[in-house]
Design a protein around this motif. Structure first.
Motif, short mmCIF file in Angstrom:
data_model
loop_
_atom_site.label_atom_id
_atom_site.label_comp_id
_atom_site.label_asym_id
_atom_site.label_seq_id
_atom_site.Cartn_x
_atom_site.Cartn_y
_atom_site.Cartn_z
N LEU A 205 -9.61 12.75 2.24
CA LEU A 205 -9.24 13.75 3.23
C LEU A 205 -10.27 13.89 4.35
N ALA A 206 -11.37 13.18 4.24
CA ALA A 206 -12.34 13.15 5.34
C ALA A 206 -11.78 12.36 6.52
N CYS A 207 -10.90 11.41 6.24
CA CYS A 207 -10.35 10.55 7.30
C CYS A 207 -8.84 10.65 7.44
N HIS A 208 -8.16 11.19 6.44
CA HIS A 208 -6.70 11.26 6.45
C HIS A 208 -6.24 12.69 6.21
N ALA A 209 -5.07 13.02 6.76
CA ALA A 209 -4.38 14.27 6.47
C ALA A 209 -2.93 13.92 6.15
N ALA A 210 -2.22 14.84 5.56
CA ALA A 210 -0.83 14.57 5.20
C ALA A 210 0.02 14.34 6.44
N ASP A 211 -0.19 15.15 7.48
CA ASP A 211 0.76 15.16 8.59
C ASP A 211 0.17 14.85 9.96
N LYS A 212 -1.09 14.46 10.02
CA LYS A 212 -1.67 14.13 11.33
C LYS A 212 -2.76 13.08 11.19
N LYS A 213 -2.91 12.28 12.22
CA LYS A 213 -3.97 11.27 12.25
C LYS A 213 -5.31 11.98 12.44
N ILE A 214 -6.28 11.57 11.67
CA ILE A 214 -7.66 12.04 11.87
C ILE A 214 -8.43 10.80 12.32
N VAL A 215 -9.10 10.12 11.41
CA VAL A 215 -9.69 8.82 11.71
C VAL A 215 -8.68 7.74 11.33
N GLY A 216 -8.11 7.91 10.15
CA GLY A 216 -7.06 7.02 9.68
C GLY A 216 -5.70 7.65 9.88
N PRO A 217 -4.65 6.91 9.57
CA PRO A 217 -3.30 7.43 9.80
C PRO A 217 -2.96 8.59 8.88
N ALA A 218 -1.99 9.38 9.30
CA ALA A 218 -1.45 10.44 8.45
C ALA A 218 -0.78 9.79 7.24
#
Length: 100
Positions: free
Chosen positions: A29-42
């Motif tokens: 979860l440092a780079c990903h979220a369920a519903d939005k791109k952070i560093v990596g894809p959602a």
């Protein structure tokens, strides 16, 4: 017999329920979220991209453990080589289910 089948089904389902906790534990979860791109894809975007592909879970397990680059942009995903196969499988299943 019915009780044995229900108990076995519950044991199989446990890792899927624990996947959000696994994602937190392993810093996904440092780079990903369920519903939005952070560093990596959602995670939901990953689910949509691979929906209906029969080998998707095995491919995601491999990518989680080995890392990768180029599928979702220029930032590489670091390998999670120490992750157990069971945890990688649970995380892959959870991601493919839309991280619900």
């Amino acid at each position: 017999m019915k009780l044995v089948v229900l108990a076995a089904a519950a044991l199989v389902a446990v890792p899927a329920f624990a996947s959000k906790e696994l994602a937190q534990k392993h810093a996904c979860l440092a780079c990903h979220a369920a519903d939005k791109k952070i560093v990596g894809p959602a995670f939901q975007d990953v689910s949509k991209k691979y929906s209906g592909q029969p080998e998707a879970q095995a491919m995601l397990m491999k990518n989680i453990k080995a890392g990768g680059a180029g599928k979702w942009g220029p930032v590489p995903m670091p390998a999670q080589a120490a992750l157990s196969d069971a945890d990688a499988k649970a995380l892959a299943a959870w991601v493919l289910a839309g991280a619900q």
